[in-house]
Structure formats: structure tokens, C-alpha cells
Enzyme design. Structure first.
Site, short mmCIF file in Angstrom:
data_model
loop_
_atom_site.label_atom_id
_atom_site.label_comp_id
_atom_site.label_asym_id
_atom_site.label_seq_id
_atom_site.Cartn_x
_atom_site.Cartn_y
_atom_site.Cartn_z
N CYS A 155 -6.74 -12.69 19.48
CA CYS A 155 -7.27 -11.46 20.05
C CYS A 155 -8.65 -11.24 19.45
CB CYS A 155 -6.38 -10.29 19.67
SG CYS A 155 -4.62 -10.62 19.95
N ARG B 165 0.81 -1.20 0.00
CA ARG B 165 0.00 0.00 0.00
C ARG B 165 0.85 1.26 0.00
NH1 ARG B 165 -4.38 -0.20 3.79
NH2 ARG B 165 -2.77 -0.62 5.31
N TYR B 166 1.97 1.21 0.69
CA TYR B 166 2.87 2.37 0.75
C TYR B 166 3.94 2.22 -0.33
CZ TYR B 166 0.84 3.13 5.40
OH TYR B 166 0.00 3.34 6.45
N ASP C 243 -6.07 3.72 11.31
CA ASP C 243 -5.85 3.15 9.99
C ASP C 243 -7.07 3.55 9.17
OD1 ASP C 243 -4.54 1.50 8.02
OD2 ASP C 243 -3.71 0.37 9.71
N CYS D 240 -9.07 -8.82 16.48
CA CYS D 240 -8.06 -8.92 15.42
C CYS D 240 -8.56 -8.31 14.11
CB CYS D 240 -7.68 -10.37 15.18
SG CYS D 240 -6.46 -10.53 13.84
N ARG E 25 -7.43 -8.75 11.29
CA ARG E 25 -7.33 -9.71 10.19
C ARG E 25 -8.11 -10.98 10.49
NH1 ARG E 25 -1.57 -8.65 9.70
NH2 ARG E 25 -1.98 -6.54 8.96
N CYS F 137 -1.82 -17.92 15.16
CA CYS F 137 -1.23 -17.18 16.27
C CYS F 137 -1.21 -18.09 17.49
CB CYS F 137 -2.05 -15.93 16.60
SG CYS F 137 -2.21 -14.81 15.21
N ASP G 202 -9.61 -0.76 14.89
CA ASP G 202 -10.17 -0.81 13.53
C ASP G 202 -11.65 -1.20 13.57
OD1 ASP G 202 -7.81 -0.13 12.19
OD2 ASP G 202 -7.11 -2.21 12.21
N LYS H 66 -2.07 4.38 7.80
CA LYS H 66 -2.04 4.93 9.16
C LYS H 66 -2.03 6.45 9.13
CE LYS H 66 0.54 0.91 10.67
NZ LYS H 66 0.72 0.31 9.32
N ARG I 101 7.37 0.10 1.12
CA ARG I 101 7.38 -1.02 2.05
C ARG I 101 6.16 -1.91 1.86
NH1 ARG I 101 6.00 3.75 3.97
NH2 ARG I 101 4.71 4.06 5.83
C1 LIG Z 1 1.31 -0.74 9.04
C2 LIG Z 1 1.64 -1.10 7.70
C3 LIG Z 1 2.95 -0.93 7.22
C4 LIG Z 1 4.07 -0.36 8.06
O1 LIG Z 1 3.81 0.98 8.41
P1 LIG Z 1 4.86 1.81 9.25
O2 LIG Z 1 4.19 3.10 9.54
O3 LIG Z 1 6.09 1.95 8.41
O4 LIG Z 1 5.15 1.03 10.49
C5 LIG Z 1 3.19 -1.28 5.91
N1 LIG Z 1 2.23 -1.77 5.11
C6 LIG Z 1 0.96 -1.91 5.55
C7 LIG Z 1 -0.05 -2.43 4.61
C8 LIG Z 1 0.62 -1.60 6.86
O5 LIG Z 1 -0.62 -1.76 7.29
S1 SF4 Z 2 -4.02 -9.18 16.57
FE1 SF4 Z 2 -4.61 -10.89 15.22
S2 SF4 Z 2 -2.74 -11.43 14.15
FE2 SF4 Z 2 -2.12 -10.23 15.96
S3 SF4 Z 2 -1.75 -11.76 17.55
FE3 SF4 Z 2 -3.85 -11.07 17.78
S4 SF4 Z 2 -5.03 -12.58 16.62
FE4 SF4 Z 2 -2.91 -12.78 15.95
#
Ligand SMILES: *Cc1c(COP(=O)(O)O)cnc(C)c1O
Ligand code: SF4
Length: 394
Positions: free
Chosen positions: A136, A119-120, A337, A139, A141, A132, A300, A344, A123
């Protein structure tokens, strides 16, 4: 601030028979003896009706699983225990509020290759497992994590590595999931060494809650392997000072001694850490464990999270209560986010009262007002006079 929040305690024994203590430090025993079912849970805790219903519903959404280590931090006499609220499902989880989503950060629409979120510009987020040590309830995801939700995490390893190899603008790879440290040392090393063979990848990080859920996994062998792949950072995930036990502090110490710089990402959660006193104890204990608070996330909009989410104002108030009042290193950046895929976005209390071409009017952490004027250019006459004066100095 209540002093006991700052204390480093060991796990509370008493839930498991003394014989279990012989195996307590074995990560395999911890994983094998996780609390995964209603029957397991009821052996140890008196559940509320809301929790019992929540556990039954969880099997179709995000599995329940809790390591004995983390479970032993639950205060059984407190139905509102902040540890309990993070990992024991509740009835409210089954209800999706109108603003909630299955993929609140819009990750699926930013995947050039399954498992790789780009997305960025510079990175990527590389999802390397869907499992995991514990799950959580909030979560972000949960659509793919734990293996029981609506989607399966598909990882195309070779395609992902090839994408990274042919995309030179990617200089930073963040391994996440699921929890990458749940992979074996061998599997993890394969991933790290392949990434390190790509010249344009300068920086690798791992996002993991294992140091908190399963500190026993942070073995000397793991640390020796990780140190070969520097610069390697780890972002841990801790939400409450009670999570920072002596075992966790020792595990984090082993990582720090292996030269791994660490940051903490915490999620602001209602009834868990939504108070300035709890957050202050958390960040102070993190510094004592050589971990720098990195982000504080507004929760989120993941479906079934409304009972765990707070107002945005509460997050700002927490930051307001830290800035100026404590060590700058202790203060995380509060972020949201951007729902749907905005990345972010930082949020800060307003310290700028007004700003124009002449000056900025600010307030400090104590509420006092200060003015910072814009630079004044030296007038030509003043400079000419100085020049004349310098001539007679030679
Ligand atoms: C959080 C995240 C990152 C890393 O973000 P930083 O601000 O550099 O820590 C990179 N890619 C995605 C998709 C993210 O959600
Ligand atoms: S937030 Fe989601 S991915 Fe992270 S440790 Fe908890 S359950 Fe696992």
C-alpha cells in the site's frame, strides 16, 4: 448511492490470458505472478507520466508489488481508479512534506525488544514479518516493510517471546508486520502455539490485508489451524467496496465459519474512499461479509503521503453521515494515531452542545436539540412520607 458499489463481483478477467485462469485460485501462482516492475505494469496498463516516475522511484522507498487478484480490480479506463491509487506509486510519493515522518507513530522508540512495540499497558504489537502480498503506497510502516526502505525489520524471536513470558501485564498480543498471513501455516502455528503457552495472554489477534490482496491464501487448512488457537480475532484492512469481491467474501466466510471474529481497519484516503457514499457502501458490504467495521484511520503522516491524505473534517463528516443513518454495527471509530507516538485517539462529531452541573444539551443525527438533566435526589420529606405509607401496607 450508486447501486453497483454494493454488488459483489468476481475479479475482472481480461488482463491475463485464459490459461492463467487454471492457476488463478493457487496462492503460490498469485504470489509468483505479482506485478513488480515497470515492464510488468506497462504490459497491462497505460501509465500516466506521474505513475511511471513514481514506479521508478519506488524501488528506493517501498517496493511495488501487486497480486494479479488485486490488480484485476483496476478499471483501466479510469486513471483515478480507487484501486489503482492504493498500489501504483505516483511521483508525489517522492516528496516529503514538512509535517511528514519516517516513523509517524513513534514505534521505534517503544520497542523493548526489536520487533515488539509495547506502547499501551496491557497489549503489544508484534511485528512478525516485513513482507506483504501487495504494498500500500501509504503504508505507515514503509520504513521497514518490503525490504527496500531505509531500515531493516529486525526480529529477535527468542527475546520477544521471553519478554512476553516475563511481562504479566500483557494480556493481548497483536501480530502484524508486514502481513502475518504471508507466513506459512507451519511458521504461523509455531508463533501461535508459543503465545498460547503463556498463561497471562488472554487474547491474540492478527492484522492482515491478505483476505483482500490474496483471498486464495485463506485455505481450509489455514482456517483449521487458526481455530485451534481461539480466542483469535483478525483485523482485516479494506478501503473500498470494490475490494469486496465474491472471492473475498468466500474467504472471509471461511474465517467466520472457523469462529474467527473479524474487524476492519480502513484508512481514509483522498481519491479512494473520501466520500460518505463510498464509506457507506464499504461498511454495508463488510457487514454482509460478517466483518464489523472497527477503525477508520486518519492517514498517518508517513513521508510521501500528502497526495493521499484528506482533511480531518472529511473523516468527521463521514462519521456524521453514518451515525443514526445506518446500523450501529456498521460504524467504525474514527481515530488519529497521535503523531510521534500518542497512540490511537478517537474523534467524534460534536453531539454535545453544552454540559453543566444541571444538564447536558445534545443534538441528534437530524439536528434536533434534546436536554438530558442530571439526576435529582429525592427530598427527605418525600421519602419519610413514603415510609409512613409503607407502614400501613404491612
Ligand atoms: C493499534 C495498536 C494496538 C492495538 O490497539 P487497539 O485499540 O487495542 O486495537 C496496540 N499496540 C500498538 C502499538 C498499536 O499501534
Ligand atoms: S498497510 Fe503496510 S503492512 Fe499493511 S498490507 Fe499495506 S503495505 Fe502491508
Amino acid at each position: 448511492m450508486p447501486d453497483d458499489l454494493l454488488e459483489f463481483r468476481s475479479h475482472a478477467p481480461g488482463y491475463w490470458p485464459d490459461s492463467a485462469m487454471d492457476h488463478w485460485h493457487d496462492p503460490k501462482w498469485q504470489l509468483k505472478n505479482r506485478i513488480n516492475s515497470l515492464a510488468d505494469l506497462e504490459q497491462h496498463l497505460d501509465l500516466t507520466d506521474e505513475e511511471r516516475a513514481g514506479v521508478l522511484l519506488a524501488g528506493r522507498k517501498l517496493a511495488m508489488s501487486i497480486t494479479p487478484h488485486f490488480f484485476s480490480l483496476i478499471d483501466r479506463d479510469d486513471p483515478d481508479c480507487p484501486i489503482r491509487r492504493q498500489v501504483i506509486p505516483r511521483l508525489e510519493e517522492g516528496w516529503t512534506a514538512p509535517e511528514e515522518m519516517a516513523d509517524p507513530c513513534g514505534e521505534d522508540s517503544h520497542m523493548p525488544v526489536p520487533g515488539l512495540v509495547h506502547r499501551y499497558p496491557d497489549r503489544v504489537l508484534f511485528l512478525v514479518t516485513d513482507r506483504c502480498a501487495s504494498y500500500c503506497r501509504y503504508c505507515t510502516r514503509s520504513r521497514v516493510v518490503s525490504g527496500v526502505g531505509e531500515q531493516q525489520l529486525e526480529i529477535q524471536w527468542e527475546a520477544a517471546f521471553q519478554y512476553l513470558e516475563k511481562t504479566p501485564q500483557v494480556r493481548d498480543v497483536l501480530l502484524s508486520g508486514g502481513d502475518p498471513l504471508l507466513l506459512s501455516d507451519g511458521k504461523l502455528e509455531k508463533i501461535l502455539s508459543r503465545l498460547r503457552s503463556i498463561p497471562h495472554i488472554q487474547f491474540v489477534r492478527i492484522g492482515s490485508r491478505i483476505p483482500i490482496f490474496l483471498p486464495q491464501r485463506i485455505t481450509p487448512a489455514l482456517c483449521d489451524m487458526l481455530r485451534k488457537y481461539h480466542p483469535l480475532f483478525i483485523s482485516i484492512h479494506s478501503n473500498h467496496p470494490k475490494e469486496l469481491t465474491t472471492e473475498v467474501r468466500d474467504a472471509l466466510g471461511r474465517l467466520a465459519d472457523a469462529g474467527v471474529p473479524m474487524g476492519n481497519q480502513s484508512v481514509l484516503l483522498r481519491g479512494v474512499n473520501d466520500s460518505p457514499a463510498v464509506q457507506q457502501a464499504l461498511v454495508h458490504k463488510l457487514l454482509m461479509c460478517r466483518v464489523r467495521p472497527y477503525y477508520l484511520y486518519q492517514c498517518d503522516l508517513i513521508s510521501g503521503s500528502s497526495h493521499l491524505r484528506t482533511s480531518v473534517a472529511e473523516g468527521l463528516e463521514i462519521i456524521e453521515n453514518l451515525r443514526g443513518h445506518t446500523t450501529g454495527y456498521a460504524i467504525p471509530q474514527f481515530v488519529i494515531d497521535g503523531p510521534g507516538g500518542g497512540g490511537k485517539i478517537p474523534l467524534n462529531p460534536d453531539y454535545v452542545l453544552t454540559r453543566d452541573d444541571d444538564k447536558t444539551v445534545l443534538r441528534n443525527y437530524e439536528g434536533e436539540t434534546f436536554e438530558y438533566p442530571e439526576p435529582t435526589s429525592a427530598p427527605a420529606e418525600a421519602l419519610a412520607e413514603l415510609k409512613d405509607r409503607s407502614a400501613c401496607c404491612s
